[in-house]
Motif scaffolding. Sequence first.
Motif, PDB file in Angstrom:
ATOM      1  N   VAL A   9       0.416  -1.202  -0.319  1.00 57.29           N
ATOM      2  CA  VAL A   9       0.321  -0.299  -0.163  1.00 57.29           C
ATOM      3  C   VAL A   9       0.933   1.507  -0.133  1.00 57.29           C
ATOM      4  O   VAL A   9       2.106   1.304   0.570  1.00 57.29           O
ATOM      5  CB  VAL A   9      -1.301   0.435   1.542  1.00 57.29           C
ATOM      6  CG1 VAL A   9      -1.966   1.198   1.455  1.00 57.29           C
ATOM      7  CG2 VAL A   9      -1.498  -1.156   0.916  1.00 57.29           C
ATOM      8  N   LEU A  10       0.524   2.413  -0.631  1.00 54.46           N
ATOM      9  CA  LEU A  10       1.150   3.633  -0.642  1.00 54.46           C
ATOM     10  C   LEU A  10      -0.396   4.190  -0.647  1.00 54.46           C
ATOM     11  O   LEU A  10      -1.538   3.804  -1.384  1.00 54.46           O
ATOM     12  CB  LEU A  10       1.510   3.645  -2.030  1.00 54.46           C
ATOM     13  CG  LEU A  10       3.173   3.472  -2.586  1.00 54.46           C
ATOM     14  CD1 LEU A  10       4.100   3.348  -3.689  1.00 54.46           C
ATOM     15  CD2 LEU A  10       4.045   3.158  -1.248  1.00 54.46           C
ATOM     16  N   PRO A  11      -0.380   5.565   0.209  1.00 52.50           N
ATOM     17  CA  PRO A  11      -1.062   6.719  -0.303  1.00 52.50           C
ATOM     18  C   PRO A  11      -0.397   7.312  -1.290  1.00 52.50           C
ATOM     19  O   PRO A  11       0.018   8.019  -2.136  1.00 52.50           O
ATOM     20  CB  PRO A  11      -0.728   7.859   1.291  1.00 52.50           C
ATOM     21  CG  PRO A  11       0.881   7.519   0.803  1.00 52.50           C
ATOM     22  CD  PRO A  11       1.430   6.158   0.682  1.00 52.50           C
ATOM     23  N   HIS A  12      -2.083   8.213  -1.922  1.00 56.65           N
ATOM     24  CA  HIS A  12      -2.343   8.792  -2.127  1.00 56.65           C
ATOM     25  C   HIS A  12      -3.111  10.713  -2.595  1.00 56.65           C
ATOM     26  O   HIS A  12      -4.147  10.318  -1.212  1.00 56.65           O
ATOM     27  CB  HIS A  12      -2.799   8.688  -3.969  1.00 56.65           C
ATOM     28  CG  HIS A  12      -4.418   8.066  -3.746  1.00 56.65           C
ATOM     29  ND1 HIS A  12      -5.307   9.731  -3.760  1.00 56.65           N
ATOM     30  CD2 HIS A  12      -5.440   7.107  -3.904  1.00 56.65           C
ATOM     31  CE1 HIS A  12      -6.429   8.661  -3.730  1.00 56.65           C
ATOM     32  NE2 HIS A  12      -6.818   7.123  -3.423  1.00 56.65           N
ATOM     33  N   GLY A  27       3.957   2.266 -16.597  1.00 56.67           N
ATOM     34  CA  GLY A  27       3.614   1.355 -17.992  1.00 56.67           C
ATOM     35  C   GLY A  27       2.906  -0.022 -16.855  1.00 56.67           C
ATOM     36  O   GLY A  27       2.987  -0.656 -17.648  1.00 56.67           O
ATOM     37  N   PHE A  28       2.695   1.024 -15.034  1.00 61.19           N
ATOM     38  CA  PHE A  28       1.563  -0.442 -15.049  1.00 61.19           C
ATOM     39  C   PHE A  28       0.139  -0.223 -15.544  1.00 61.19           C
ATOM     40  O   PHE A  28       0.292   1.071 -15.526  1.00 61.19           O
ATOM     41  CB  PHE A  28       1.854   0.219 -13.449  1.00 61.19           C
ATOM     42  CG  PHE A  28       2.718   0.073 -12.632  1.00 61.19           C
ATOM     43  CD1 PHE A  28       4.690  -0.800 -13.801  1.00 61.19           C
ATOM     44  CD2 PHE A  28       3.595  -0.032 -11.100  1.00 61.19           C
ATOM     45  CE1 PHE A  28       4.735  -1.619 -12.424  1.00 61.19           C
ATOM     46  CE2 PHE A  28       4.643  -0.018 -10.709  1.00 61.19           C
ATOM     47  CZ  PHE A  28       5.100  -0.557 -11.035  1.00 61.19           C
ATOM     48  N   GLU A  29      -0.488  -1.323 -15.222  1.00 63.03           N
ATOM     49  CA  GLU A  29      -1.634  -1.278 -15.451  1.00 63.03           C
ATOM     50  C   GLU A  29      -2.906  -1.533 -14.338  1.00 63.03           C
ATOM     51  O   GLU A  29      -2.240  -1.465 -13.250  1.00 63.03           O
ATOM     52  CB  GLU A  29      -2.131  -2.875 -15.793  1.00 63.03           C
ATOM     53  CG  GLU A  29      -1.863  -3.870 -14.925  1.00 63.03           C
ATOM     54  CD  GLU A  29      -1.946  -5.647 -16.196  1.00 63.03           C
ATOM     55  OE1 GLU A  29      -2.359  -5.199 -17.211  1.00 63.03           O
ATOM     56  OE2 GLU A  29      -2.016  -5.872 -15.013  1.00 63.03           O
ATOM     57  N   VAL A  44      -2.613  -1.078  -9.184  1.00 61.08           N
ATOM     58  CA  VAL A  44      -1.356  -0.806  -9.827  1.00 61.08           C
ATOM     59  C   VAL A  44      -0.803  -2.386 -10.341  1.00 61.08           C
ATOM     60  O   VAL A  44      -0.412  -2.400  -9.021  1.00 61.08           O
ATOM     61  CB  VAL A  44      -1.399   0.530 -10.143  1.00 61.08           C
ATOM     62  CG1 VAL A  44      -2.191   1.117 -10.360  1.00 61.08           C
ATOM     63  CG2 VAL A  44      -0.392   0.381  -9.131  1.00 61.08           C
ATOM     64  N   GLY A  45      -0.206  -1.989 -11.325  1.00 57.00           N
ATOM     65  CA  GLY A  45       0.752  -3.350 -10.755  1.00 57.00           C
ATOM     66  C   GLY A  45       1.266  -3.257 -12.162  1.00 57.00           C
ATOM     67  O   GLY A  45       0.762  -3.523 -13.331  1.00 57.00           O
ATOM     68  N   MET A  52       0.635  -9.307  -8.397  1.00 56.41           N
ATOM     69  CA  MET A  52       1.276  -8.658  -6.803  1.00 56.41           C
ATOM     70  C   MET A  52       0.426  -7.344  -7.620  1.00 56.41           C
ATOM     71  O   MET A  52       0.945  -6.955  -8.212  1.00 56.41           O
ATOM     72  CB  MET A  52       2.770  -8.433  -7.006  1.00 56.41           C
ATOM     73  CG  MET A  52       3.747  -7.855  -5.867  1.00 56.41           C
ATOM     74  SD  MET A  52       4.711  -8.815  -5.513  1.00 56.41           S
ATOM     75  CE  MET A  52       6.199  -7.057  -4.627  1.00 56.41           C
ATOM     76  N   SER A  53       0.267  -6.477  -6.791  1.00 56.32           N
ATOM     77  CA  SER A  53       0.029  -4.843  -6.963  1.00 56.32           C
ATOM     78  C   SER A  53       0.345  -3.714  -6.199  1.00 56.32           C
ATOM     79  O   SER A  53       0.230  -4.638  -4.833  1.00 56.32           O
ATOM     80  CB  SER A  53      -1.918  -5.053  -6.802  1.00 56.32           C
ATOM     81  OG  SER A  53      -2.252  -5.765  -7.716  1.00 56.32           O
ATOM     82  N   ILE A  54      -0.016  -2.701  -5.904  1.00 58.06           N
ATOM     83  CA  ILE A  54       0.357  -1.678  -5.025  1.00 58.06           C
ATOM     84  C   ILE A  54      -1.240  -1.051  -4.990  1.00 58.06           C
ATOM     85  O   ILE A  54      -1.618  -1.090  -6.052  1.00 58.06           O
ATOM     86  CB  ILE A  54       1.121  -0.585  -5.925  1.00 58.06           C
ATOM     87  CG1 ILE A  54       2.449  -1.174  -6.934  1.00 58.06           C
ATOM     88  CG2 ILE A  54       1.630   0.710  -4.799  1.00 58.06           C
ATOM     89  CD1 ILE A  54       3.559  -0.567  -6.753  1.00 58.06           C
TER      90      ILE A  54
END
Length: 136
Positions: A9-12, A27-29, A44-45, A52-54
């Motif tokens: 997890v990353l904050p936005h 370039g992530f989807e 996204v990943g 594996m995702s963010i």
Amino acid sequence: MTLTIHTTVLPHEDPDASVAFYRDVLGFEVRTDVGQGRMRWITVGSPEQPDMSILLAPPAVDPGITDEERRTIAEMMAKGTYGWILLATKDLDGTFERVQARDAEVVQEPVEQPYGIRDCAFRDPAGNLIRIQELS
């Protein structure tokens, strides 16, 4: 027992800017995008790592977080010290040039670290540190 990494997890703070950065610059989807306005949870990943995702998530929305903790998180995000992730590539110079050309905030140009890793660093729109290291 076998465990794998599924999501980190990353904050936005600005979901549209974050999507543009991770999709158009790195370039992530985009895999999921739920919620509305600034309260969106977006995964996204890399197309090469479908399992594996963010998760890009609004910060400090947990009802158990105090107002003081929310202020601390906001201060850390403003300084770029709250979230970070380490990515990897076989072509560090090409990746650096591509990301830099998209006007990403450069923190560190490619350099050989004293501990034997060659890497560079950028910040995403929320201030998260994105380190990219070169794979051998």
